[in-house]
Write a protein that holds these residues in place. Sequence first.
Motif, PDB file in Angstrom:
ATOM      1  N   TRP A 193      45.393  49.300  30.690  1.00 51.09           N
ATOM      2  CA  TRP A 193      46.645  49.934  30.316  1.00 51.09           C
ATOM      3  C   TRP A 193      46.708  51.372  30.806  1.00 51.09           C
ATOM      4  O   TRP A 193      47.784  51.881  31.090  1.00 51.09           O
ATOM      5  N   PHE A 230      47.200  36.195  41.419  1.00 51.18           N
ATOM      6  CA  PHE A 230      46.571  37.511  41.253  1.00 51.18           C
ATOM      7  C   PHE A 230      46.968  38.151  39.923  1.00 51.18           C
ATOM      8  O   PHE A 230      46.117  38.648  39.180  1.00 51.18           O
ATOM      9  N   VAL A 231      48.251  38.127  39.610  1.00 49.83           N
ATOM     10  CA  VAL A 231      48.725  38.733  38.362  1.00 49.83           C
ATOM     11  C   VAL A 231      48.162  37.988  37.155  1.00 49.83           C
ATOM     12  O   VAL A 231      47.694  38.606  36.197  1.00 49.83           O
ATOM     13  N   SER A 232      48.178  36.662  37.200  1.00 48.95           N
ATOM     14  CA  SER A 232      47.686  35.903  36.054  1.00 48.95           C
ATOM     15  C   SER A 232      46.184  36.079  35.842  1.00 48.95           C
ATOM     16  O   SER A 232      45.705  36.016  34.713  1.00 48.95           O
ATOM     17  N   SER A 233      45.447  36.307  36.900  1.00 51.58           N
ATOM     18  CA  SER A 233      44.010  36.512  36.726  1.00 51.58           C
ATOM     19  C   SER A 233      43.672  37.914  36.229  1.00 51.58           C
ATOM     20  O   SER A 233      42.613  38.119  35.642  1.00 51.58           O
ATOM     21  N   ASN A 234      44.553  38.853  36.427  1.00 48.36           N
ATOM     22  CA  ASN A 234      44.282  40.231  36.015  1.00 48.36           C
ATOM     23  C   ASN A 234      44.999  40.657  34.741  1.00 48.36           C
ATOM     24  O   ASN A 234      44.721  41.745  34.221  1.00 48.36           O
ATOM     25  N   ILE A 235      45.891  39.839  34.231  1.00 49.32           N
ATOM     26  CA  ILE A 235      46.658  40.238  33.051  1.00 49.32           C
ATOM     27  C   ILE A 235      45.768  40.415  31.826  1.00 49.32           C
ATOM     28  O   ILE A 235      46.062  41.235  30.957  1.00 49.32           O
ATOM     29  N   VAL A 291      44.401  44.073  30.930  1.00 51.46           N
ATOM     30  CA  VAL A 291      45.268  45.149  30.456  1.00 51.46           C
ATOM     31  C   VAL A 291      44.804  45.643  29.090  1.00 51.46           C
ATOM     32  O   VAL A 291      44.743  46.851  28.853  1.00 51.46           O
ATOM     33  N   ASP A 337      50.640  35.999  44.804  1.00 52.09           N
ATOM     34  CA  ASP A 337      50.890  37.095  43.865  1.00 52.09           C
ATOM     35  C   ASP A 337      50.806  36.619  42.420  1.00 52.09           C
ATOM     36  O   ASP A 337      50.257  37.320  41.564  1.00 52.09           O
ATOM     37  N   ALA A 338      51.343  35.436  42.129  1.00 49.23           N
ATOM     38  CA  ALA A 338      51.311  34.911  40.766  1.00 49.23           C
ATOM     39  C   ALA A 338      49.877  34.642  40.309  1.00 49.23           C
ATOM     40  O   ALA A 338      49.529  34.937  39.160  1.00 49.23           O
ATOM     41  N   LEU A 340      48.049  51.737  34.369  1.00 48.38           N
ATOM     42  CA  LEU A 340      49.467  51.390  34.327  1.00 48.38           C
ATOM     43  C   LEU A 340      50.285  52.532  33.729  1.00 48.38           C
ATOM     44  O   LEU A 340      51.369  52.855  34.221  1.00 48.38           O
TER      45      LEU A 340
END
Length: 55
Positions: free
Chosen positions: A40, A27-32, A35, A24-25, A43
Amino acid sequence: MTHSLWKWHPLVTAAVIVPLALVDAVFVSSNISKVLEGGWFPLLAGGVLFTVMPT
């Protein structure tokens, strides 16, 4: 808490949760970075729906 709820040994709980948290970390770091480039809007839409649906 999970280990007491499911009556698992804490090491077994960690052996299950840590790899999932790492995936999960990553995945989130690659997609941040997406935004600011338009990510955005989904979201915002999800946040609005999350707020409106319970009411």
